[in-house]
Design a protein around this motif. Structure first.
Motif, PDB file in Angstrom:
ATOM      1  N   ASP A  62       0.851  -1.194   0.000  1.00  0.00           N
ATOM      2  CA  ASP A  62       0.000   0.000   0.000  1.00  0.00           C
ATOM      3  C   ASP A  62       0.881   1.235   0.000  1.00  0.00           C
ATOM      4  O   ASP A  62       1.935   1.281   0.629  1.00  0.00           O
ATOM      5  CB  ASP A  62      -0.887   0.028   1.240  1.00  0.00           C
ATOM      6  N   THR A  63       0.436   2.251  -0.681  1.00  0.00           N
ATOM      7  CA  THR A  63       1.178   3.506  -0.685  1.00  0.00           C
ATOM      8  C   THR A  63       0.561   4.520   0.270  1.00  0.00           C
ATOM      9  O   THR A  63       0.997   5.658   0.335  1.00  0.00           O
ATOM     10  CB  THR A  63       1.213   4.105  -2.101  1.00  0.00           C
ATOM     11  N   VAL A  64      -0.448   4.105   1.009  1.00  0.00           N
ATOM     12  CA  VAL A  64      -1.106   4.995   1.958  1.00  0.00           C
ATOM     13  C   VAL A  64      -0.255   5.076   3.221  1.00  0.00           C
ATOM     14  O   VAL A  64       0.108   4.060   3.804  1.00  0.00           O
ATOM     15  CB  VAL A  64      -2.526   4.482   2.306  1.00  0.00           C
ATOM     16  N   LYS A  65       0.061   6.295   3.629  1.00  0.00           N
ATOM     17  CA  LYS A  65       0.841   6.487   4.843  1.00  0.00           C
ATOM     18  C   LYS A  65      -0.107   6.560   6.033  1.00  0.00           C
ATOM     19  O   LYS A  65      -1.198   7.143   5.921  1.00  0.00           O
ATOM     20  CB  LYS A  65       1.661   7.763   4.752  1.00  0.00           C
ATOM     21  N   PRO A  66       0.271   5.988   7.158  1.00  0.00           N
ATOM     22  CA  PRO A  66      -0.614   6.074   8.332  1.00  0.00           C
ATOM     23  C   PRO A  66      -0.728   7.528   8.787  1.00  0.00           C
ATOM     24  O   PRO A  66       0.217   8.307   8.654  1.00  0.00           O
ATOM     25  CB  PRO A  66       0.088   5.218   9.389  1.00  0.00           C
ATOM     26  N   PRO A  67      -1.904   7.902   9.308  1.00  0.00           N
ATOM     27  CA  PRO A  67      -2.072   9.292   9.747  1.00  0.00           C
ATOM     28  C   PRO A  67      -1.178   9.587  10.946  1.00  0.00           C
ATOM     29  O   PRO A  67      -0.890   8.712  11.758  1.00  0.00           O
ATOM     30  CB  PRO A  67      -3.550   9.379  10.129  1.00  0.00           C
TER      31      PRO A  67
END
Length: 176
Positions: free
Chosen positions: A28-33
């Motif tokens: 995944d390329t989503v960074k954790p908040p």
């Protein structure tokens, strides 16, 4: 680096056979908040000041006039005596409990101050302080400390379900 777990040839074959037809997962390329600071909690420094301020009222030299006969009880002069009766019967249910078992007098004073500050902050009208039997030091001192604090409306020996003669139910004055 040495391999800890080595599989037998038969087990490796069984594993490869069980994962046939699967595809590797794509990263995944989503960074954790980023964690946000919780503004609901009071800063630790303020909590410490509240605790120290609340324990400021407790003196070992001052001896308030408490009844020596019967169970430990006290009611401020401006409070209805009916409130003591309601405490004795268990009409008030404590929302916070403080266990002083095994504490020194200095620790007990600090914790008692913290409890009263927490009650005011959390809008808790009734709390239970369990001082225990022990050598009767905290059992004698706790009522004297509580009678000195301006936020304490009164207290009475707790009913059996909340600790009996080893505990006190305390009524705390709240801001309207």
């Amino acid at each position: 680096m040495k391999k800890r777990y080595q599989l037998a040839e038969e087990e490796r074959h069984l594993f490869r056979e069980s994962i046939t037809g699967t595809k590797p997962l794509r990263q995944d390329t989503v960074k954790p908040p980023k964690p946000r600071l919780n503004t609901n909690h009071l800063p630790a420094r303020r909590l410490l000041h509240e605790q120290v301020d609340a324990s400021f009222y407790f003196s070992d030299e001052f001896q308030p006039l408490l009844e020596s006969e019967g169970p430990a009880r006290y009611m401020r002069p401006d409070v209805s005596p009916y409130e003591v009766k309601k405490l004795r019967r268990g009409d008030y249910i404590p929302e916070l409990f403080l266990d002083l078992h095994g504490m020194t007098q200095a620790e007990a004073k600090e914790e008692l101050g913290a409890l009263l500050a927490a009650c005011r902050r959390e809008h808790v009208h009734c709390a239970c302080v369990m001082h225990g039997h022990g050598k009767h030091i905290l059992k004698q001192q706790t009522p004297m400390w509580l009678a000195q604090h301006p936020d304490v409306l009164g207290f009475h020996q707790a009913p059996k379900m909340f600790g009996g003669d080893a505990a006190l139910l305390v009524l705390i004055e709240l801001d309207e």
